[in-house]
Scaffold this motif. Sequence first.
Motif, PDB file in Angstrom:
ATOM      1  N   LYS A 226       0.949  -1.191   0.072  1.00 17.13           N
ATOM      2  CA  LYS A 226      -0.070   0.188  -0.056  1.00 17.13           C
ATOM      3  C   LYS A 226       0.823   1.132  -0.147  1.00 17.13           C
ATOM      4  CE  LYS A 226      -3.879  -2.325   2.259  1.00 17.13           C
ATOM      5  NZ  LYS A 226      -4.749  -2.058   3.722  1.00 17.13           N
ATOM      6  N   ASP A 227       0.818   2.025  -0.979  1.00 15.29           N
ATOM      7  CA  ASP A 227       1.526   3.267  -1.300  1.00 15.29           C
ATOM      8  C   ASP A 227       1.255   4.023  -0.433  1.00 15.29           C
ATOM      9  OD1 ASP A 227       3.288   2.842  -3.888  1.00 15.29           O
ATOM     10  OD2 ASP A 227       1.536   1.790  -4.146  1.00 15.29           O
ATOM     11  N   LEU A 228       2.395   5.217   0.017  1.00 16.71           N
ATOM     12  CA  LEU A 228       2.247   6.246   0.827  1.00 16.71           C
ATOM     13  C   LEU A 228       1.852   7.479  -0.288  1.00 16.71           C
ATOM     14  CD1 LEU A 228       5.197   6.529   3.041  1.00 16.71           C
ATOM     15  CD2 LEU A 228       3.234   5.398   3.554  1.00 16.71           C
ATOM     16  N   ALA A 229       1.182   8.368   0.093  1.00 17.54           N
ATOM     17  CA  ALA A 229       0.765   9.410  -0.671  1.00 17.54           C
ATOM     18  C   ALA A 229       2.059  10.033  -1.522  1.00 17.54           C
ATOM     19  CB  ALA A 229       0.115  10.537  -0.288  1.00 17.54           C
ATOM     20  N   GLY A 230       1.952  10.110  -2.747  1.00 18.46           N
ATOM     21  CA  GLY A 230       3.170  10.607  -3.557  1.00 18.46           C
ATOM     22  C   GLY A 230       3.972   9.515  -4.282  1.00 18.46           C
ATOM     23  N   SER A 231       3.489   8.429  -3.870  1.00 21.88           N
ATOM     24  CA  SER A 231       4.252   7.162  -4.499  1.00 21.88           C
ATOM     25  C   SER A 231       3.383   6.409  -5.504  1.00 21.88           C
ATOM     26  CB  SER A 231       4.746   6.178  -3.555  1.00 21.88           C
ATOM     27  OG  SER A 231       5.086   5.042  -3.922  1.00 21.88           O
ATOM     28  N   PRO A 232       3.678   5.987  -6.499  1.00 15.33           N
ATOM     29  CA  PRO A 232       5.173   6.064  -6.985  1.00 15.33           C
ATOM     30  C   PRO A 232       5.594   7.442  -7.530  1.00 15.33           C
ATOM     31  CG  PRO A 232       3.975   4.959  -8.663  1.00 15.33           C
ATOM     32  CD  PRO A 232       2.844   5.271  -7.388  1.00 15.33           C
ATOM     33  N   LEU A 233       6.996   7.561  -7.921  1.00  9.08           N
ATOM     34  CA  LEU A 233       7.498   8.644  -8.344  1.00  9.08           C
ATOM     35  C   LEU A 233       8.046   8.169  -9.781  1.00  9.08           C
ATOM     36  CD1 LEU A 233       8.699   9.237  -5.065  1.00  9.08           C
ATOM     37  CD2 LEU A 233       8.354  11.179  -5.903  1.00  9.08           C
TER      38      LEU A 233
END
Length: 889
Positions: A226-233
């Motif tokens: 589960k990605d953090l906000a802003g991920s993926p870059l």
Amino acid sequence: MTRLTPLPLLSAEAIGLDDRDRTVGGEPSHTLDFIDTAARLLRSGHPYHAWRLIDRVTRVYQLKSVDLTLLQAKALEHCRQPNAAVELLFNARRRFPDNDTLAAYLLELLEAHPQPPNPASRQLAWAALARHDQPVDVLRAARILTRFGDAPIGACRFDGETLSGWLLNAERQPPLSVVLDGIDYTLKPFLATPLLNRNGLGGERDGFSFKLPYRPRHIRVHLANKDLAGSPLVFSGASDVASSGDAALTIAEQDGAVDVIVPVYKGYAETKACLKSVLTAANRTAYRLIVVDDASPDPLLATYLRKLADQGHITLVKQAVNAGFVQSVDRGLRLGPHRDAILLNADTVVHGDWLDRLRDAAYLANDIGTVTPFSNNGELVSYPTPMRAWALPKPAVLQRLDRLCAELPADSIVDIPVGVGFCLYIKRQCLTEAGGFDSRMIERGYGEDTEFCLRAERRGWRNVCTPRVFVGHAGSVSFGTEKADLAAKNVAKIYARYPDHSDQYDRFLSEDPLRPIRLALQRQFLPMRSGKRAELALLPTAQPDDLRGEWLAQGLSQTATFTLQASRAADGALSLSLQSTRTETPLSLHYRWPDDEQPLWQDLSRLNLARIDIYNLADWPFQIGPGLIELAIPYRIFLSDYAAYCPRITLTRPNAAFCGDPPNITACVECIDRYGSRLPDLNSPADLRQGSRQLLANASGVYLASRDGLNRFRRRFPEVRFRYRAPNRASDRDTAENIPPLPRDRHLRIAVIQAAPGGDDFEALLNMSRWLAARRLNAELIVFGESVDDGALLATGRAWVVGALAYREIPRMLALHRCSLILDASRWPQIEPIAWRLAKTCGLPIAAPAIGTYADLLDPTAGDIPLAPDATAENWLNAVLSAHPAISP
């Protein structure tokens, strides 16, 4: 009579509506005038008046200003209606997706007034975390997500050297996974986060920040996938570099084969059906099926794709991070630098030699660059109606549609403004000259096909549709609720770069060169459309301001398989629309009356109809009766007015006076000679009654929801068997979401429903509002819909005209306007008690003339107020005000 204590009411002049503004159809004042007036009302402690002013001007003038929307939401919040304010702002975000002020206010409301978890609220909160720029928004978003139970909650960013971010309550959670260009690392946050700590969020060591030894192309930071906000870059230019695994998959030579590229993210069942349909279709054209797994979060889907790849059925390309549709397509296109390509959505279904037919169309001319097939959900190439998304038909229906399409001539192509990306054939030469999809301009998907096709057109390439291929399309499986926001953002960018596109698109839809092909296909499809006997409902007209007609259209055709609806243009021209109510059998045929009378009867005779239900005779041409009888199909008639024997329809004269329903036809002839007929095709009462007698007598049943109306018709047509049908309250599905009414004040607001659209009752409404104003009573008429003269009513200061609205909106608006009572001001003996139905659905009493169906329905013990049909408007108001002494302070 009970005299109500006067309250200081705000007149139309006081709130800034001059004569021009009050007139429906006039040019509105500048938007800033309304904004200033609404803001002044809000500052002076009149949030209700501010809200309803903005509601009216947005309805009448179709204004779409962010500032007006924000003011209206603020007014609703001050009226203690935060849920309504939230819904208003979410709807506005579809028009203004990049407005930060709107997003910030939404976060403020969601934090202050808890809402049930929903995708739109979650998406808004996660987007706020990803922006990082406003600390107050980050805090609000974190609190909202915590309340929703989301985990993990955090954000990350990369400034070119340093990767930083935070994870809420990191000390109680496993380490984060950091993926740099496909290589996994673990990370345990180790820094303090003062902003979070000061505001009671998280632990003491939730942050992280460190320099990277090099600039990666892809960065992903996640916990348990589960990605953090802003991920993926994914960094600009990254898609231009082939991954190490692509070299073995790349085909350099020109071999005549076609690459079918399917980007995949979500939707296991839809993707499986799509790939199976491609792999089992029989085509002579060689092809390679390339599936780009855009870092799908579905392990079942990932396993299925790997299995197909291991078996050699597909070429599988896996993205290290979720890069979006555009970059997935770009990676697939680079694998065959000399091949034509087909972009195919993972929620589509193809049939037969679909690929051969697409390729044949592409090579009908050297300047054809892209080819798009027909679809149930394909925007301007949608079947049977452009710009309408029909649900995915059943497999047998789809297969039959594609077979019919394949029978069209081989050169069947039509030039279109742009191709549509659900299934888009692109010649390699066109792709080489125009360049690939623009991932810098188009965010994640939606609009990339439009921008590419417009760029290709500037270089001399044509975009065409081939109706010889039909591709089923479910729609929005991968993006879900994100679609509306993405589409709004990207379309705005496209129109800015290609300013002529909007007019070109509208002109194509207006001319609709695909219409003859759609009609021919539908008529070929008619004989097998229904395996069992079907039902047809003839519905009344349903204009936006015709509340009565819209209610009839919504409420009386729930069991019908097909509907035939009438509509009249401003010049009186009549058109009929034949539609299917079953999503698995799309149908939309249109007829001009009387020019297309014979095609209409022919089409109806091929529908295998078991029964026809007819509603509201006033909307249908007099000549339609003999044609229905000749079809020899049983039909029922549901009468809602007196158009069967009164050319004025409602047994009233222009002054809204009930004529008394005279038995002598001479009086009716004199009435029509003096006041005219409201039936466009007929002026003779005798001819009308003779034709109606035949139509009614041949019906298998004639029904009325009024005992009074039943007796009137029996006297006119004694040989016809009429039946009583008790009126029903609205079901839950007919009402909007339940909104609690605004806090009650000392003001009596009377909702006027039935009389709003028509002109016969206008004088009574005007007299009532002037009477209230002259006595300075704290009572007001809230007129739903439009009137003959909105300005005259508004000028009294004791009437407010809401403007045109749909029937389904009325329950919500009754609550928001604090209405205590519904008034049906029509004096004719009604048959369908629509205002009563609304009143009982919303739990309000109703005042109505005790004539027609209301003679039976009004219940004084429930607060209903019977009115004398022949009394003056002032007497009606006396009766209403006397029944509401509690309104007085």
